[in-house]
Design an enzyme around this catalytic site. Sequence first.
Site, PDB file in Angstrom:
ATOM      1  N   HIS A  75       0.833  -1.199   0.000  1.00  0.00           N
ATOM      2  CA  HIS A  75       0.000   0.000   0.000  1.00  0.00           C
ATOM      3  C   HIS A  75       0.878   1.263   0.000  1.00  0.00           C
ATOM      4  O   HIS A  75       0.753   2.120  -0.874  1.00  0.00           O
ATOM      5  CB  HIS A  75      -0.924  -0.015   1.221  1.00  0.00           C
ATOM      6  CG  HIS A  75      -1.841   1.164   1.312  1.00  0.00           C
ATOM      7  ND1 HIS A  75      -3.167   1.119   0.932  1.00  0.00           N
ATOM      8  CD2 HIS A  75      -1.630   2.442   1.720  1.00  0.00           C
ATOM      9  CE1 HIS A  75      -3.712   2.307   1.101  1.00  0.00           C
ATOM     10  NE2 HIS A  75      -2.801   3.129   1.592  1.00  0.00           N
ATOM     11  N   GLU A  76       1.755   1.336   0.977  1.00  0.00           N
ATOM     12  CA  GLU A  76       2.624   2.531   1.051  1.00  0.00           C
ATOM     13  C   GLU A  76       3.545   2.590  -0.163  1.00  0.00           C
ATOM     14  O   GLU A  76       3.876   3.672  -0.644  1.00  0.00           O
ATOM     15  CB  GLU A  76       3.424   2.532   2.355  1.00  0.00           C
ATOM     16  CG  GLU A  76       2.572   2.627   3.637  1.00  0.00           C
ATOM     17  CD  GLU A  76       1.578   3.792   3.644  1.00  0.00           C
ATOM     18  OE1 GLU A  76       1.900   4.871   3.109  1.00  0.00           O
ATOM     19  OE2 GLU A  76       0.460   3.607   4.177  1.00  0.00           O
TER      20      GLU A  76
HETATM   21 ZN    ZN Z   1      -3.183   5.196   1.654  1.00  0.00          ZN
END
Ligand code: ZN
Length: 409
Positions: free
Chosen positions: A174-175
């Site tokens: 995600h990051e």
């Molecule tokens: Zn996010």
Amino acid sequence: YDRNRAIPPDFVEQFQIAQSEAQSAWIAARKANDFASFQPHLEKIVEFARRLAEYYGYEDHPYDALLEDYEPGMTCKQLRAIIEPLKRDLVPFLRKLAAAGTPPDRSLLDGSFDQDALRHLSRSALEFVQYDFEAGALDDVAHPFTATIGPGDVRITNRYPTDSPIPSLLGAMHEGGHALYNQGFPEELYMLGLAGGSSNGIHESQSRMMENQVGRSRAFWQFFQPVLAEHFPQFASGSPEALYRAVNVVEPSLIRVEADEVTYNLHIMLRFEIEAGLIEGSIAVADLPALWNQAMKDYLGIVPPNDAQGVLQDVHWSMGYIGYFPSYMLGNLYAAQMLPKIRKDLPALDADIRRGDTNPLLGWLRENVHRHGATYQPNELIERITGHALDPAHFVRYVTEKYSDIYGL
Ligand code: ZN
């Protein structure tokens, strides 16, 4: 500039003080499961937000003025039009999955996992998505985020709960998606004030794409199972299919940040409906716990046992962030709308990912999304990329096809 100039300095000062007080009150209220102690602070925040909307100005709904900070060009009316069909399709689909579907077995992910090995696993995932470690770093933190210091320096943080390898792995993906976006801005955009995402929603589309469309895909697990087994040998004997299924369990949960792909947007809808009501004055802060629980029951079929796990769970309102939540949902919708176009342009996408080759995907994202930075507003960008305005039907099709297959419907 115009928006900042529209707000009187003493208003900014007082709003900052109110936010600061509300944050400490929220921390204490959540800990003590005591909404009443937070209520007067939230009432103040809502009052400030309503005044802010008046200073900014709006055509149709005061909430539009607040949305502009997070999703330029988006309106309350558009959001309602997006949410109606989503709600109509997702709520019954969730019930159908629970009633008639065969849930995957996720017990194979249970265990106790060494933190250092989890850290290395996150690095492997970030290498897979081609995060540039020469222009960044991965560090530990309690609540993961991505920080851009400047051109050539985009840093990622992650956390490593030890009871499963999945939250830290998908958290890194995600990051990583956020960071790839920021690493993809051309340097000259920094000189123009355009080295940012098009909007919070488009930014979230990049992170959700890596976390879900890639990280929760069958092709990814066909490639990644041996990588996971290098870090955790107990996974050497399992099948990629079992892992793919295990990371795609759908289960209504109380906490937004732990929600799966099917239920996540339902969490956002109820927050948006509450926010819009607070700002237009049709909802009173005092009624929030009851409204929250009723919406949880209607949308997700579960009711929080207390306010700490209900209306008090998110930090956003105490920080004065009203209008922020829809970005999370829009990110899922933008990503789902980009995906068919990506598949059309890259017919070998799954085969590439199965081989561990993310070059074509990253190239596509660089060309179509990253290199533009904040040059285009989100509605312009999604239309340029896909040929039409944001349409939630893409997301509905994506989740119903994927999860009907997994649940054997
Ligand atoms: Zn996010």
